[in-house]
Design a protein around this motif. Structure first.
Motif, PDB file in Angstrom:
ATOM      1  N   VAL A  55       0.905  -1.094  -0.065  1.00 50.19           N
ATOM      2  CA  VAL A  55       0.044  -0.152  -0.012  1.00 50.19           C
ATOM      3  C   VAL A  55       0.924   1.208   0.202  1.00 50.19           C
ATOM      4  N   SER A  56       0.746   2.101  -0.905  1.00 50.25           N
ATOM      5  CA  SER A  56       1.318   3.491  -0.925  1.00 50.25           C
ATOM      6  C   SER A  56       0.721   4.668   0.318  1.00 50.25           C
ATOM      7  N   LEU A  57       1.324   5.472   0.742  1.00 47.45           N
ATOM      8  CA  LEU A  57       0.719   6.182   1.723  1.00 47.45           C
ATOM      9  C   LEU A  57      -0.449   6.934   0.963  1.00 47.45           C
ATOM     10  N   PRO A  58      -1.420   7.363   1.699  1.00 46.57           N
ATOM     11  CA  PRO A  58      -1.509   7.241   3.347  1.00 46.57           C
ATOM     12  C   PRO A  58      -1.697   5.686   3.617  1.00 46.57           C
ATOM     13  N   LEU A  59      -1.054   5.562   4.513  1.00 53.26           N
ATOM     14  CA  LEU A  59      -1.371   3.906   5.086  1.00 53.26           C
ATOM     15  C   LEU A  59      -1.894   3.980   6.537  1.00 53.26           C
ATOM     16  N   PRO A  60      -3.101   3.609   6.633  1.00 55.44           N
ATOM     17  CA  PRO A  60      -3.621   3.750   8.064  1.00 55.44           C
ATOM     18  C   PRO A  60      -3.550   2.148   8.531  1.00 55.44           C
ATOM     19  N   ILE A  61      -2.954   2.024   9.607  1.00 56.10           N
ATOM     20  CA  ILE A  61      -2.716   0.487  10.123  1.00 56.10           C
ATOM     21  C   ILE A  61      -3.251   0.551  11.749  1.00 56.10           C
ATOM     22  N   SER A  62      -4.487  -0.389  11.806  1.00 59.64           N
ATOM     23  CA  SER A  62      -5.108  -0.465  13.218  1.00 59.64           C
ATOM     24  C   SER A  62      -5.107  -1.450  13.985  1.00 59.64           C
ATOM     25  N   GLN A  63      -5.269  -1.518  14.898  1.00 60.47           N
ATOM     26  CA  GLN A  63      -4.895  -2.594  15.957  1.00 60.47           C
ATOM     27  C   GLN A  63      -6.133  -2.484  17.387  1.00 60.47           C
ATOM     28  N   VAL A  64      -6.638  -3.742  17.729  1.00 58.32           N
ATOM     29  CA  VAL A  64      -7.360  -3.880  18.670  1.00 58.32           C
ATOM     30  C   VAL A  64      -6.656  -4.531  19.963  1.00 58.32           C
ATOM     31  N   GLY A  65      -6.621  -4.168  21.196  1.00 59.27           N
ATOM     32  CA  GLY A  65      -5.929  -5.211  21.929  1.00 59.27           C
ATOM     33  C   GLY A  65      -5.598  -4.458  23.262  1.00 59.27           C
ATOM     34  N   LYS A  66      -4.905  -5.103  24.219  1.00 62.17           N
ATOM     35  CA  LYS A  66      -4.868  -4.767  25.565  1.00 62.17           C
ATOM     36  C   LYS A  66      -3.859  -3.857  25.685  1.00 62.17           C
TER      37      LYS A  66
ATOM     38  N   LEU B 163     -17.220   0.817  -3.033  1.00 63.31           N
ATOM     39  CA  LEU B 163     -18.659   0.211  -2.998  1.00 63.31           C
ATOM     40  C   LEU B 163     -18.650  -0.947  -2.085  1.00 63.31           C
ATOM     41  N   LEU B 164     -17.480  -1.668  -2.031  1.00 60.93           N
ATOM     42  CA  LEU B 164     -17.300  -3.002  -1.106  1.00 60.93           C
ATOM     43  C   LEU B 164     -16.819  -2.703   0.336  1.00 60.93           C
ATOM     44  N   LYS B 165     -15.876  -1.810   0.491  1.00 66.95           N
ATOM     45  CA  LYS B 165     -15.124  -1.841   1.625  1.00 66.95           C
ATOM     46  C   LYS B 165     -16.044  -1.941   3.112  1.00 66.95           C
ATOM     47  N   LEU B 166     -17.099  -1.296   3.354  1.00 62.71           N
ATOM     48  CA  LEU B 166     -17.804  -1.581   4.422  1.00 62.71           C
ATOM     49  C   LEU B 166     -18.131  -2.696   4.734  1.00 62.71           C
ATOM     50  N   ASP B 167     -18.954  -3.589   3.982  1.00 65.28           N
ATOM     51  CA  ASP B 167     -19.570  -4.679   4.134  1.00 65.28           C
ATOM     52  C   ASP B 167     -18.678  -5.993   3.961  1.00 65.28           C
ATOM     53  N   PHE B 168     -17.492  -5.537   3.313  1.00 68.71           N
ATOM     54  CA  PHE B 168     -16.633  -6.904   3.124  1.00 68.71           C
ATOM     55  C   PHE B 168     -15.096  -6.803   3.551  1.00 68.71           C
ATOM     56  N   ASP B 169     -14.506  -7.689   3.412  1.00 67.46           N
ATOM     57  CA  ASP B 169     -13.029  -7.555   3.760  1.00 67.46           C
ATOM     58  C   ASP B 169     -12.255  -7.671   2.139  1.00 67.46           C
ATOM     59  N   VAL B 170     -12.163  -6.275   1.771  1.00 66.58           N
ATOM     60  CA  VAL B 170     -11.132  -6.172   0.378  1.00 66.58           C
ATOM     61  C   VAL B 170      -9.992  -5.298   0.715  1.00 66.58           C
ATOM     62  N   LYS B 171      -9.212  -5.664  -0.527  1.00 66.58           N
ATOM     63  CA  LYS B 171      -8.118  -4.841  -0.427  1.00 66.58           C
ATOM     64  C   LYS B 171      -7.801  -4.277  -1.892  1.00 66.58           C
ATOM     65  N   TYR B 172      -7.060  -3.093  -1.908  1.00 66.07           N
ATOM     66  CA  TYR B 172      -6.900  -2.609  -3.205  1.00 66.07           C
ATOM     67  C   TYR B 172      -5.288  -2.807  -3.112  1.00 66.07           C
ATOM     68  N   ASP B 173      -5.019  -3.020  -4.586  1.00 68.82           N
ATOM     69  CA  ASP B 173      -3.724  -3.146  -4.929  1.00 68.82           C
ATOM     70  C   ASP B 173      -3.146  -2.651  -6.357  1.00 68.82           C
ATOM     71  N   GLU B 174      -2.327  -1.616  -6.648  1.00 63.74           N
ATOM     72  CA  GLU B 174      -2.081  -1.077  -7.836  1.00 63.74           C
ATOM     73  C   GLU B 174      -0.592  -1.478  -8.298  1.00 63.74           C
ATOM     74  N   LYS B 175       0.170  -2.232  -7.681  1.00 66.82           N
ATOM     75  CA  LYS B 175       1.641  -2.174  -7.746  1.00 66.82           C
ATOM     76  C   LYS B 175       1.747  -3.557  -8.551  1.00 66.82           C
ATOM     77  N   GLN B 176       2.636  -3.165  -9.376  1.00 62.61           N
ATOM     78  CA  GLN B 176       3.194  -4.440 -10.489  1.00 62.61           C
ATOM     79  C   GLN B 176       2.232  -4.884 -11.373  1.00 62.61           C
ATOM     80  N   SER B 177       2.770  -5.680 -12.197  1.00 61.24           N
ATOM     81  CA  SER B 177       1.850  -6.538 -13.420  1.00 61.24           C
ATOM     82  C   SER B 177       0.549  -6.987 -12.993  1.00 61.24           C
ATOM     83  N   ILE B 178      -0.343  -6.997 -13.437  1.00 63.28           N
ATOM     84  CA  ILE B 178      -1.597  -7.986 -13.316  1.00 63.28           C
ATOM     85  C   ILE B 178      -1.273  -9.535 -13.111  1.00 63.28           C
ATOM     86  N   GLY B 179      -0.331  -9.799 -14.000  1.00 58.26           N
ATOM     87  CA  GLY B 179      -0.180 -11.246 -13.749  1.00 58.26           C
ATOM     88  C   GLY B 179       0.673 -11.573 -12.218  1.00 58.26           C
TER      89      GLY B 179
END
Lengths: 491, 491
Positions: free
Chosen positions: A183-194, B416-432
């Protein structure tokens, strides 16, 4: 106002919502266990946080160790300066925080960072005595709140500490996460814990404890791009509740205004304040009872360029639930210096140390506040009007009687629901009594199985908030609970 | 076989799945941090456990403190006997576990409970030297693995300890929970949380650590009613994988047979073994690689009447993931004696101390094993075939290029997806390259946004397991992900 506080304590004790840890063995102050209702509500608050803060920010999560090596806290500055002013009564030997003692007497806020000598002087001037036995107080000392540990079989002295805040795991592992998360910046990192702090005098049940849970997000960003915020436009008319420096009143200020009038450092911080406030609205806290209090320079942590304490009005006064801190590059710089590892990043041919914005939410205070503000009375009996998605159970299954197959039928209904929903089964005492108990625990739906159910495979459902009832087929219950979860009215 | 172990370590390091905590500051052995993929997978394993163990058992949950007062561990016996045999090299001063050293040399299991003298004798007889420098070993000592703490400003010495197992919170708070939860026995109480052991020589990454997470259930019941089990009939034909005492092979034994042939203490324990095994099947572990190993009396914990170690065949051999222990009334009796609080219950006019059956699951080993067994290769590239409900993300959103509005379109799909699902976004390097990376991380669906998407609002979805692709509208994605979650085929 203390009424609401006491009322919740009584309910908590009576229903086992929370209670001192290991009470039978003589508990240590500041340690609380959570029973089944609290454990479920807290899990649902964390789920809500994951949706409304973590995912909304596009944040990734990590899970760091609670025990960290000594060097982490040399870098963070905790070993040197994470201390509270301690005074001990010369007579009864009880310990107190000097600033809190003076606050109780002088009825004004006393900065904990004053010098030992200044505290001694103020204690003498105001003739402050031990609040417990009236004895004379000894000299003020600075007491470090870190909990030290000796890890490994041959170590001597403390070589590790329990973390006093979850964010230090994030800072210490930042570079590994940055390099591998793609991930490029901005990069939010979250954590829940004690986290753990050896508080001098824990008090007010869950409000100041020695072991507590944080939900933290550290957003790493390029300070030059602080105004790049994709979501800003979408929320620009949302009204933040701001208590600005030098002002007495809380003002409604739109996200756009906060940015335009330079009340915040940029578009991104304005958006981040929205994310914080929005989460607490979803917890069911009304706008009138919330505010961001802007902190003056001498009240902020020394590394913070901008601080907004998010506070909620409870029976104990305005209570801080969140610290929103613009920590700048302080953390990565110090970890870099102490570790000798370069923690700068290179993006678009620019090399720099990322800045950090922190949204540090206390779960215990959020839990406490959500409960206190949801608790009211109906016909002089407690009613906990939690949002349905924060309720400890979706439904409770109640057999009218414990015989003639009615209990068996109720257990079948319980089995039908138990894997997909949070449900509880209860067959003790009268139906009326049970309705009251689960109203007080915030359970939105009560399902009663009676003699008729044996013939018609149906049951009575009852709404917590309106006490409305209607008859439905047992087989309809899964769909009714699913609808309820989506926020639909099922009555 | 070590190949699979190394392969996972390499992937973990390369992709930041897990890594030593605070590595930049010189980590302490036995402490691991979890990056975003691990943190998500672990959360989903806990969710699966909550469904398949906690809810299936009709258990309630609690959340207990990690720090507990000293007396808890006087009662549990940990302060007296929770020790491993320690030897230190007289030359290089490194520490080792005497039993493990001897096991490495003699290639046979050595009980850790032997006397110090016996260890010294065996070390001498077999001429065991320091495996690190070849130096002579010192005398064996018993090293207590409890991590002590000094809580409060005036305490001296250790007055509290980090818990070495989550169950002690449950035993210490049992009576409070029993009285307030309104459940009659059998009462299963579950807890997920951290525990700590000052291991002499942590090793094999996540397999022996000093800080770890347990998912424990303690079932309190009346021993007279051990055969009362509502669910028994429903699962009586389910085949348990049992390795009985004195037998070499694992046998398929139905739940009914296990009870009828008295291989277990009653109908309830037979059901409880089913619940345990069923959970691991849902983790994606094949039946052939799992077994319950019955423990002989001298291999069991001294309080246990019956013990079944649930083990899985990994590249490091059979690995224990769960201890299923019939702890009898040992725990409540000792806590009762040391605290002076009566922990007996009265039900149906009978007063007795409840017995306890324990299902103690290690999350870290479960996580490790699930990953190792899901990891294979396709065209010499790693492929992680996790069950979809354990995948770190439901989908990854991939813009074909980082320009011309394609990335912007991809970010809209992400929003569109981020609140209801675990999704990630990635734009680095080639698709393959990106397909390969997310195959290795177990993400079941890759969503590619390209130039065509700009005109048709559509995208390509690609299946992790078959590499099949098809074109769908971006607006269909939420329904596709929902279907996938329900286990439906979306290709």
């Amino acid at each position: 106002m203390a009424n609401e506080y006491d009322r919740l304590q009584t309910l908590a004790d009576q229903r086992g919502i929370f209670f001192p840890a290991a009470e039978i063995h003589g508990s240590l102050a500041g340690f609380w266990d959570f029973g089944h209702t609290a454990s479920n509500i807290r899990r649902k608050i964390v789920d809500l946080w994951r949706r409304e803060v973590v995912r909304r920010l596009g944040s990734i999560e990590m899970e760091g160790c609670l025990i960290l090596p000594k060097k982490v806290f040399e870098a963070s500055g905790h070993l040197k300066s994470f201390a509270d002013p301690l005074v001990v009564c010369t007579k009864c030997k009880r310990s107190f925080r000097a600033d809190k003692l003076l606050e109780d007497v002088l009825k004004t806020e006393i900065p904990e960072a004053l010098s030992k000598e200044k505290f001694d002087e103020m204690i003498k001037e105001n003739n402050v005595k031990c609040p417990s036995c009236g004895g004379a107080l000894g000299k003020t000392d600075k007491f470090n709140m870190m909990m030290g540990l000796t890890v490994g079989p041959v170590a001597e002295g403390y070589n590790a500490y329990l973390r006093p805040e979850t964010c230090q795991s994030i800072f210490a592992s930042f570079m590994k996460i940055y390099k591998t998360s793609r991930v490029s910046l901005p990069l939010p990192i979250s954590q829940v814990g004690k986290s753990f702090r050896n508080e001098i005098s824990p008090r007010q049940s869950l409000l100041r404890t020695r072991e507590f849970t944080q939900m933290e997000t550290e957003i790493f960003f390029n300070p030059k791009n602080i105004d790049d915020c994709r979501e800003f436009e979408k929320v620009k008319d949302y009204k933040l509740r701001l208590k600005l420096l030098g002002e007495d009143k809380v003002k409604d200020v739109t996200v756009a205004e906060a940015y335009e009038k330079k009340l915040v450092s940029g578009k991104s911080p304005a958006y981040w304040l929205y994310v914080c406030q929005n989460f607490f609205e979803k917890c069911g806290i009304t706008r009138e009872k919330m505010r961001f209090r802007e902190l003056e320079e001498d009240a902020r942590a020394f590394y913070s360029k901008e601080t907004w304490d998010f506070e909620v009005l409870t029976s104990t006064g305005w209570l801080e639930l969140v610290a929103n801190n613009y920590r700048t590059d302080y953390d990565l710089k110090s970890h870099s210096e102490v570790s000798g590892t370069d923690l700068s990043v290179t993006e678009n041919e620019e090399k720099f140390i990322p800045h950090v914005w922190e949204i540090s939410i206390g779960l215990d205070r959020t839990f406490y506040t959500t409960l206190e503000l949801a608790l009211s009375e109906r016909d002089k009996k407690p009613l906990l009007s939690l949002p349905r998605y924060l309720a400890p159970y979706d439904a409770v299954i109640l057999p009218l009687v414990r015989k003639d197959g009615v209990d068996k039928k109720a257990k079948e209904a319980f089995d039908l629901l138990k894997l997909d929903f949070d449900v509880k089964y209860d067959e003790k005492q009268s139906i009326g009594k049970r309705y009251l108990i689960y109203d007080a625990l915030g359970v939105p739906l009560a399902v009663t199985i009676d003699y008729e159910s044996l013939e018609n495979d149906d049951c009575t459902i009852r709404d917590r908030d309106t006490a409305k009832q209607r008859r439905v087929k047992i087989s309809e219950l899964p769909e009714i609970l699913r609808k309820m979860r989506r926020g639909e009215d099922v009555f």
